[in-house]
Scaffold this motif. Sequence first.
Motif, PDB file in Angstrom:
ATOM      1  N   LEU B  52       0.644  -1.206  -0.088  1.00 34.32           N
ATOM      2  CA  LEU B  52       0.184  -0.059   0.267  1.00 34.32           C
ATOM      3  C   LEU B  52       0.705   1.345  -0.249  1.00 34.32           C
ATOM      4  N   GLN B  53       2.438   1.393   0.738  1.00 30.55           N
ATOM      5  CA  GLN B  53       3.241   2.690   0.705  1.00 30.55           C
ATOM      6  C   GLN B  53       3.005   2.348  -0.528  1.00 30.55           C
ATOM      7  N   TYR B  54       3.882   1.441  -1.706  1.00 33.43           N
ATOM      8  CA  TYR B  54       4.153   1.494  -3.036  1.00 33.43           C
ATOM      9  C   TYR B  54       2.754   2.100  -4.072  1.00 33.43           C
ATOM     10  N   ALA B  55       1.165   1.359  -3.211  1.00 30.87           N
ATOM     11  CA  ALA B  55       0.724   2.135  -4.482  1.00 30.87           C
ATOM     12  C   ALA B  55       0.340   3.539  -4.264  1.00 30.87           C
ATOM     13  N   PHE B  56       0.468   3.789  -2.835  1.00 28.85           N
ATOM     14  CA  PHE B  56      -0.052   5.544  -1.854  1.00 28.85           C
ATOM     15  C   PHE B  56       1.879   6.499  -2.511  1.00 28.85           C
ATOM     16  N   LYS B  57       2.563   5.659  -3.002  1.00 29.71           N
ATOM     17  CA  LYS B  57       3.845   6.761  -2.871  1.00 29.71           C
ATOM     18  C   LYS B  57       4.169   7.370  -1.718  1.00 29.71           C
ATOM     19  N   THR B  58       3.846   6.475  -0.904  1.00 25.19           N
ATOM     20  CA  THR B  58       4.217   7.260   0.481  1.00 25.19           C
ATOM     21  C   THR B  58       5.132   6.660   1.688  1.00 25.19           C
ATOM     22  N   GLN B  59       5.705   7.177   2.192  1.00 22.96           N
ATOM     23  CA  GLN B  59       6.626   6.164   3.972  1.00 22.96           C
ATOM     24  C   GLN B  59       5.779   5.819   5.108  1.00 22.96           C
ATOM     25  N   ASN B  60       4.241   6.843   5.047  1.00 21.82           N
ATOM     26  CA  ASN B  60       3.952   6.679   6.177  1.00 21.82           C
ATOM     27  C   ASN B  60       3.545   5.773   6.818  1.00 21.82           C
ATOM     28  N   THR B  61       4.240   5.242   8.297  1.00 25.34           N
ATOM     29  CA  THR B  61       3.970   4.146   8.920  1.00 25.34           C
ATOM     30  C   THR B  61       2.835   3.764   9.363  1.00 25.34           C
ATOM     31  N   TYR B  62       1.256   4.739   9.428  1.00 26.41           N
ATOM     32  CA  TYR B  62       0.116   4.295   9.324  1.00 26.41           C
ATOM     33  C   TYR B  62      -0.473   4.548   8.292  1.00 26.41           C
ATOM     34  N   THR B  63      -0.170   3.532   7.354  1.00 25.93           N
ATOM     35  CA  THR B  63      -1.128   2.754   6.038  1.00 25.93           C
ATOM     36  C   THR B  63      -1.501   1.258   6.073  1.00 25.93           C
ATOM     37  N   LEU B  64      -2.571   1.469   5.828  1.00 29.32           N
ATOM     38  CA  LEU B  64      -3.699  -0.300   6.677  1.00 29.32           C
ATOM     39  C   LEU B  64      -4.528  -0.262   5.569  1.00 29.32           C
ATOM     40  N   ALA B  65      -5.226  -0.740   5.760  1.00 31.83           N
ATOM     41  CA  ALA B  65      -6.957  -1.476   5.095  1.00 31.83           C
ATOM     42  C   ALA B  65      -7.700  -1.125   6.371  1.00 31.83           C
ATOM     43  N   ILE B  66      -8.724  -0.792   6.104  1.00 29.24           N
ATOM     44  CA  ILE B  66     -10.120  -0.135   6.582  1.00 29.24           C
ATOM     45  C   ILE B  66     -10.571  -1.694   6.790  1.00 29.24           C
ATOM     46  N   SER B  67     -11.163  -1.978   7.512  1.00 30.95           N
ATOM     47  CA  SER B  67     -12.287  -3.780   7.282  1.00 30.95           C
ATOM     48  C   SER B  67     -13.171  -3.567   6.820  1.00 30.95           C
ATOM     49  N   ALA B  68     -13.571  -2.028   5.572  1.00 31.18           N
ATOM     50  CA  ALA B  68     -14.742  -1.901   5.555  1.00 31.18           C
ATOM     51  C   ALA B  68     -14.857  -1.083   4.202  1.00 31.18           C
ATOM     52  N   PRO B  69     -16.470  -1.026   3.394  1.00 33.64           N
ATOM     53  CA  PRO B  69     -16.081  -0.206   2.150  1.00 33.64           C
ATOM     54  C   PRO B  69     -15.408   1.189   2.073  1.00 33.64           C
ATOM     55  N   GLY B  70     -14.715   1.504   0.471  1.00 32.30           N
ATOM     56  CA  GLY B  70     -14.745   2.912   1.135  1.00 32.30           C
ATOM     57  C   GLY B  70     -15.304   4.070   2.061  1.00 32.30           C
ATOM     58  N   SER B  71     -16.636   3.990   2.397  1.00 34.98           N
ATOM     59  CA  SER B  71     -16.984   4.918   2.797  1.00 34.98           C
ATOM     60  C   SER B  71     -17.250   4.638   3.976  1.00 34.98           C
ATOM     61  N   ALA B  72     -16.197   3.757   4.779  1.00 40.66           N
ATOM     62  CA  ALA B  72     -16.321   3.911   6.008  1.00 40.66           C
ATOM     63  C   ALA B  72     -14.622   4.293   6.056  1.00 40.66           C
ATOM     64  N   GLY B  73     -13.835   4.255   4.673  1.00 37.23           N
ATOM     65  CA  GLY B  73     -12.295   4.538   5.362  1.00 37.23           C
ATOM     66  C   GLY B  73     -12.902   5.871   4.945  1.00 37.23           C
ATOM     67  N   MET B  74     -13.480   7.076   4.674  1.00 37.32           N
ATOM     68  CA  MET B  74     -13.834   8.653   4.606  1.00 37.32           C
ATOM     69  C   MET B  74     -13.537   8.334   6.092  1.00 37.32           C
ATOM     70  N   GLU B  75     -15.084   8.046   6.625  1.00 39.65           N
ATOM     71  CA  GLU B  75     -16.203   8.376   7.799  1.00 39.65           C
ATOM     72  C   GLU B  75     -14.886   8.208   8.776  1.00 39.65           C
ATOM     73  N   ALA B  76     -14.230   6.708   8.345  1.00 42.50           N
ATOM     74  CA  ALA B  76     -12.515   7.020   9.406  1.00 42.50           C
ATOM     75  C   ALA B  76     -11.465   8.152   9.678  1.00 42.50           C
ATOM     76  N   CYS B  77     -11.214   8.437   8.350  1.00 47.46           N
ATOM     77  CA  CYS B  77     -10.787   9.934   8.310  1.00 47.46           C
ATOM     78  C   CYS B  77     -11.153  10.874   8.910  1.00 47.46           C
ATOM     79  N   PHE B  78     -12.494  10.757   8.615  1.00 51.69           N
ATOM     80  CA  PHE B  78     -12.511  11.904   9.401  1.00 51.69           C
ATOM     81  C   PHE B  78     -13.069  12.059  10.886  1.00 51.69           C
ATOM     82  N   VAL B  79     -13.582  11.196  11.481  1.00 59.96           N
ATOM     83  CA  VAL B  79     -13.936  11.039  12.514  1.00 59.96           C
ATOM     84  C   VAL B  79     -12.587  10.922  13.917  1.00 59.96           C
TER      85      VAL B  79
END
Lengths: 375, 375
Positions: B52-79
């Motif tokens: 995922l770090q490769y795909a995002f072109k990032t070195q961010n440690t906190y790079t992971l997969a939320i266990s739910a669809p994109g709309s939950a990923g959106m919500e994870a970022c906001f909340v």
Amino acid sequence: MTIKSFIPPQRTLMGPGPSDVSPQVLSALARPTVGHLDPSFIGMMDEVKSLLQYAFKTQNTYTLAISAPGSAGMEACFVNLITPEDTVVVCRNGVFGARMIENVQRIGATAVVVDCPWGRAVDPQALEDVLKQTPQARFVAFVHAETSTGALSDAKTLCEIAKKHNCMTIVDAVTSLGGVELRVDDWGIDAVYSGSQKCLSCVPGISPVSFSEQAAEHIKNRKQQVQSWFLDQSLVMDYWAGQGKRSYHHTAPVNSLYALHEALLILQNEGIENSWQRHQQQHDKLALGLADLGLDFIVPKEERLPQLNAVYIPNNIDDAKVRQYLLNEYNLEIGAGLGQFAGEAWRIGLMGYAARNENVVLCLSALKEALTKFA
Amino acid sequence: MTIKSFIPPQRTLMGPGPSDVSPQVLSALARPTVGHLDPSFIGMMDEVKSLLQYAFKTQNTYTLAISAPGSAGMEACFVNLITPEDTVVVCRNGVFGARMIENVQRIGATAVVVDCPWGRAVDPQALEDVLKQTPQARFVAFVHAETSTGALSDAKTLCEIAKKHNCMTIVDAVTSLGGVELRVDDWGIDAVYSGSQKCLSCVPGISPVSFSEQAAEHIKNRKQQVQSWFLDQSLVMDYWAGQGKRSYHHTAPVNSLYALHEALLILQNEGIENSWQRHQQQHDKLALGLADLGLDFIVPKEERLPQLNAVYIPNNIDDAKVRQYLLNEYNLEIGAGLGQFAGEAWRIGLMGYAARNENVVLCLSALKEALTKFA
């Protein structure tokens, strides 16, 4: 690092979940992906709903699968029903009751806790006592099958008490669904959630839920927006329950729902009462064998879950070494202790497809060898 | 009703997602389930993170997969990032910008909206103007690739403007990841979320996310609890980022993560720049063909997403009949319009594994036939 395709080992899963997934379910999982609004998929969703109604023993219209694991199903029940003004009586006899309290608190609502010893069922009298002193309570929440200890609570009686005090009931059936008697309608459960990866023996990631008509009305009539957009059931219901036209909410986990459909179909074909009986029979065999090995259960016999067997680790035994040995030598996973029982207990699951003769003898034989080796 | 195993039709998926999933990914999906704390699985999660770090072109440690669809990923970022006291400047040029506003409002925070025409990129000058008048803003949120219209916004420039005004950036990369240039670190994106079912061509249900060090610090230091227990990244990070020992949070969607691992590996083996180029090349072919059919794009050429081609439905054509014909006669799914473009447009996806020669000619030929038939 050079990364290759991941080929997992073939384990036998006798921990607290995920449980063994049958090849039939894995095969369904891998069928070609279709769109989440494809007519064929919509038809399948209707069948999933009907199969879930069968499994939950409910006629509830609002019976569906949340597109995320059981902990999201828990959160869906709480955030949709509860508002910050509410008081919720929560019974805690393990990790998952404690998680319910977290959910109530993060809504900004008030949790009044009925604390019961870990490793025991929830005490109905304790609930009654708290309810008498909490007339403002409108909800009672408890865990039917505590995965952290293996205790089974008397959901029927707890719901009766709640109803007597005009409370709606929120029940965690993550580990109970399919493994022990659960009757959502007969018992008066208003909101119930489960997980795909326990006694349904489906892959992890999906949470079946069901809301009574009263609960569904309550959600529709609430004035305050649900704090989660993703879990807002007033929106999700339009996708799942829509007669004819379904409106897009989020992209459903198409393939995981194929797997859930197949797992529920296996359950229906077996007959749910037969499944309950099978779990009990396999448990009885396992319990006899564990007694022979000198291992003591945490939970008294009459409050024990057949599908989750928590036993104390003998004093002279190294927890991690035994579990590693089982994993490395037998590809057998059993669970570590959790919460108060971390390092103190093993949790041996007999869930769904895992509750069969082969697994019981494998577990007992391998455990015997390990106990001798590391004594 | 009698329910049988569900055998889905074999579709070609050229809608807004899910996109075609390659047999290789479906095969990974169906591998035997292991426990979410199995050492082999933990190793695979480390690889998913690195991929995922490769795909995002990032070195961010906190790079992971939320266990739910994109709309939950959106919500994870906001909340996780936003508290009720915060002001967030949100750019809206389609359905998904509007959903961001919903997220901000459900937190109880203030959303200041930069409204831009649907079908166009976000206007950097409009953002700059709003930021000048909103000195209290600490966050800027926008959609990189608007799936509802097919517009690509200039994420690099928008982030530069946000940084100039001391704002952290939250970027929706659901449809962009893998399909067009995206450089999380170089562009200064603080929180980004995507979906598994678009240009990664994985099954739906998983949302890759990444948080910059600044965003991760912000989450760690916040005083108020995150309103969602399931999406609380301070808890999830202990499971994903834990060096050595991982603490249990929820049961990860094990098999879906096998599939994501495989899909990301395919992307890495192709090379992400090659993937961007392939999407552009297939788009160019498709766009030529669509022009031949007399179909006009909603979005001006220089703001167009190669992977999502939204074209106006000609006046004399019945939207539903054409889509049904494609589905029934060619097993080909294209997308309906959404939001302002419901009934007005088709959305033709060329995402991930779907962006290949066979699909382009199939789509153009079938569409030509349908347009003639239903004219």
